[in-house]
Write a protein that holds these residues in place. Structure first.
Motif, PDB file in Angstrom:
ATOM      1  N   ASP A  73       0.897  -1.164   0.000  1.00  0.00           N
ATOM      2  CA  ASP A  73       0.000   0.000   0.000  1.00  0.00           C
ATOM      3  C   ASP A  73       0.933   1.210   0.000  1.00  0.00           C
ATOM      4  OD1 ASP A  73      -1.913   1.932   0.353  1.00  0.00           O
ATOM      5  OD2 ASP A  73      -2.952   0.883   1.965  1.00  0.00           O
ATOM      6  N   PHE A  74       1.411   1.580  -1.184  1.00  0.00           N
ATOM      7  CA  PHE A  74       2.588   2.429  -1.328  1.00  0.00           C
ATOM      8  C   PHE A  74       2.459   3.312  -2.563  1.00  0.00           C
ATOM      9  CE2 PHE A  74       6.912   2.859  -3.113  1.00  0.00           C
ATOM     10  CZ  PHE A  74       7.612   3.323  -2.005  1.00  0.00           C
ATOM     11  N   ASP A  75       2.879   4.556  -2.432  1.00  0.00           N
ATOM     12  CA  ASP A  75       2.952   5.484  -3.567  1.00  0.00           C
ATOM     13  C   ASP A  75       4.372   6.035  -3.637  1.00  0.00           C
ATOM     14  OD1 ASP A  75       0.160   5.463  -4.204  1.00  0.00           O
ATOM     15  OD2 ASP A  75      -0.188   6.823  -2.532  1.00  0.00           O
ATOM     16  N   MET A  76       4.808   6.327  -4.848  1.00  0.00           N
ATOM     17  CA  MET A  76       6.112   6.956  -5.021  1.00  0.00           C
ATOM     18  C   MET A  76       6.040   7.907  -6.202  1.00  0.00           C
ATOM     19  SD  MET A  76       9.957   5.396  -5.460  1.00  0.00           S
ATOM     20  CE  MET A  76       9.546   4.342  -6.811  1.00  0.00           C
ATOM     21  N   THR A  77       6.643   9.065  -6.045  1.00  0.00           N
ATOM     22  CA  THR A  77       6.770  10.002  -7.155  1.00  0.00           C
ATOM     23  C   THR A  77       8.241  10.360  -7.308  1.00  0.00           C
ATOM     24  OG1 THR A  77       6.386  11.913  -5.708  1.00  0.00           O
ATOM     25  CG2 THR A  77       4.460  10.980  -6.841  1.00  0.00           C
ATOM     26  N   LEU A  78       8.588  10.714  -8.525  1.00  0.00           N
ATOM     27  CA  LEU A  78       9.951  11.118  -8.840  1.00  0.00           C
ATOM     28  C   LEU A  78       9.863  12.395  -9.643  1.00  0.00           C
ATOM     29  CD1 LEU A  78      12.813   8.959 -10.089  1.00  0.00           C
ATOM     30  CD2 LEU A  78      12.146  10.931 -11.438  1.00  0.00           C
ATOM     31  N   GLU A  79      10.670  13.371  -9.286  1.00  0.00           N
ATOM     32  CA  GLU A  79      10.686  14.602 -10.076  1.00  0.00           C
ATOM     33  C   GLU A  79      12.082  15.208 -10.101  1.00  0.00           C
ATOM     34  OE1 GLU A  79       9.056  18.270  -7.678  1.00  0.00           O
ATOM     35  OE2 GLU A  79       7.749  16.555  -7.278  1.00  0.00           O
ATOM     36  N   ARG A  80      12.294  16.008 -11.117  1.00  0.00           N
ATOM     37  CA  ARG A  80      13.552  16.740 -11.265  1.00  0.00           C
ATOM     38  C   ARG A  80      13.397  18.085 -10.571  1.00  0.00           C
ATOM     39  NH1 ARG A  80      17.679  17.519 -15.750  1.00  0.00           N
ATOM     40  NH2 ARG A  80      16.841  15.571 -16.519  1.00  0.00           N
ATOM     41  N   GLN A  81      14.375  18.436  -9.754  1.00  0.00           N
ATOM     42  CA  GLN A  81      14.388  19.751  -9.123  1.00  0.00           C
ATOM     43  C   GLN A  81      15.589  20.518  -9.666  1.00  0.00           C
ATOM     44  OE1 GLN A  81      14.451  18.948  -4.842  1.00  0.00           O
ATOM     45  NE2 GLN A  81      12.368  19.730  -4.772  1.00  0.00           N
TER      46      GLN A  81
END
Length: 149
Positions: free
Chosen positions: A119-127
């Protein structure tokens, strides 16, 4: 055909068609996370039948590969431990260095238990950063307390 062979077909088709994981996600599913779709295409998660059909059509995969994309995979397999790929090794290194700290802080806040990877969410983004762009990963897992019987 094995699931590993499907992954190789996916990677080959992605390369030949010049697609990005973002483009694949957009064509396969708008309701499922891009992380989950990518993980499924790499053999670590499964696709819903309609998603697998779209992926198979997009990547010209055979019917057997489409079916295998919907099956529950054998998860968590790395070629070797510790991993030798430098990027993957850095995650291994993070757990080695900060694992006990994360455990202490999570259990101090929530009690005796674990953070779910199901029961897991993950996001990835460039900063953007003037010293060099940064990778931002955000993980959110349901807390599962241990039960006493």
């Amino acid at each position: 055909m094995t699931r590993a062979e499907v992954t190789e077909l996916v990677l080959c088709a992605k390369r030949l068609k010049g697609l990005t994981w973002k483009e694949i996600h957009e064509k396969v599913s708008v309701s499922t996370s891009p992380v989950v779709i990518t993980a499924a295409m790499l053999g670590q998660m499964r696709l819903e039948p309609n998603e697998a059909a779209k992926a198979a059509e997009l990547l010209d995969l055979p019917k057997e590969a489409e079916i295998l994309l919907t099956e529950v995979p054998y998860r968590g397999s790395l070629p070797q431990v510790p991993p030798t790929d430098p990027l993957i090794y850095r995650f291994y290194e993070l757990v080695q260095v900060y694992g006990t700290t994360w455990k202490e802080l999570i259990q101090e806040e929530f009690g005796d238990g674990i953070m779910s990877a199901i029961d897991f969410d993950m996001t990835l983004e460039r900063q953007p950063d003037q010293k060099g762009d940064r990778v931002k990963l955000a993980m959110s897992g349901k807390f599962l307390g241990y039960k006493r019987y």
